[in-house]
Design an enzyme around this catalytic site. Structure first.
Site, PDB file in Angstrom:
ATOM      1  N   HIS A  64       0.855  -1.190   0.000  1.00  0.00           N
ATOM      2  CA  HIS A  64       0.000   0.000   0.000  1.00  0.00           C
ATOM      3  C   HIS A  64       0.891   1.241   0.000  1.00  0.00           C
ATOM      4  O   HIS A  64       1.992   1.225   0.566  1.00  0.00           O
ATOM      5  CB  HIS A  64      -0.898   0.019   1.233  1.00  0.00           C
ATOM      6  CG  HIS A  64      -1.979  -1.014   1.212  1.00  0.00           C
ATOM      7  ND1 HIS A  64      -3.228  -0.786   1.722  1.00  0.00           N
ATOM      8  CD2 HIS A  64      -1.997  -2.290   0.745  1.00  0.00           C
ATOM      9  CE1 HIS A  64      -3.977  -1.862   1.584  1.00  0.00           C
ATOM     10  NE2 HIS A  64      -3.245  -2.796   0.984  1.00  0.00           N
ATOM     11  N   GLU A  66       0.894   3.990   1.655  1.00  0.00           N
ATOM     12  CA  GLU A  66       1.304   4.493   2.966  1.00  0.00           C
ATOM     13  C   GLU A  66       2.437   3.651   3.556  1.00  0.00           C
ATOM     14  O   GLU A  66       3.373   4.197   4.151  1.00  0.00           O
ATOM     15  CB  GLU A  66       0.113   4.478   3.950  1.00  0.00           C
ATOM     16  CG  GLU A  66      -1.066   5.299   3.500  1.00  0.00           C
ATOM     17  CD  GLU A  66      -2.103   4.511   2.704  1.00  0.00           C
ATOM     18  OE1 GLU A  66      -3.292   4.876   2.773  1.00  0.00           O
ATOM     19  OE2 GLU A  66      -1.732   3.546   2.001  1.00  0.00           O
ATOM     20  N   CYS A  97      -3.328   0.248   7.196  1.00  0.00           N
ATOM     21  CA  CYS A  97      -2.439   1.409   7.100  1.00  0.00           C
ATOM     22  C   CYS A  97      -2.666   2.379   8.256  1.00  0.00           C
ATOM     23  O   CYS A  97      -1.715   2.950   8.785  1.00  0.00           O
ATOM     24  CB  CYS A  97      -2.618   2.098   5.753  1.00  0.00           C
ATOM     25  SG  CYS A  97      -2.033   1.090   4.369  1.00  0.00           S
TER      26      CYS A  97
END
Length: 164
Positions: A64, A66, A97
């Site tokens: 992801h 992040e 996240c």
């Protein structure tokens, strides 16, 4: 040890960063990844980490935007604590996240589109305000939300069209 505060960004600066991230997310979407991009700024407003979704390219469920930005920033910073930092991202962080950002003690999170299905900072649940969250961060959402939401909806619409 005195902990600095996150950089104070004005509305114009926040929108400028978000436009850059939306542009980056567009190119990520063209690479068959969900179009999400993130950047981490230190207390001086300098970029110390950036990331974009890469789950498909790397076969990594943790790919992801992040998480990628956190990994890069912690390596550059030489620390895992981000009290004085700001993360900007085009989509509200998912629950995974959001939990990582709490664990990293992120000072501030600014996101564009809310995620009512999977959002971890208010969309479906707000992990940052739970009693068990040992760290409190500033959360600001809805910056250029319409543009970011349209980008995601268009990407998913095209993706579904080609699957049929």
């Amino acid at each position: 040890m005195q902990v600095s505060k996150p950089v104070e960004l004005n509305d114009h600066q926040i929108k400028g960063w978000m436009r850059r991230l939306i542009n980056r997310a567009e190119s990520i979407g063209n690479q068959d990844e969900v179009p999400v991009a993130a950047v981490i700024l230190n207390e001086f407003g300098q970029t110390i980490g950036h990331g974009s979704n890469c789950r498909n390219r790397t076969s990594d469920p943790l790919g992801h935007a992040e998480i990628i930005a956190l990994r890069q920033a912690s390596w550059l910073k030489g620390d895992w604590r981000f009290n004085e930092c700001t993360l900007l991202v085009t989509l509200e962080p998912c629950q995974m996240c959001a939990a990582a950002l709490i664990q990293a003690r992120m000072g501030k999170v600014i996101f564009a589109a809310k995620d009512p299905k999977r959002g971890g900072l208010g969309g479906s649940i707000d992990l940052s305000v739970l009693r068990s969250a040992h760290h409190r961060m500033i959360v600001q959402g809805g910056i250029l939300e319409k543009e970011a939401r349209m980008q995601l909806e268009d990407w998913f619409r095209k993706k579904r069209k080609y699957r049929c």
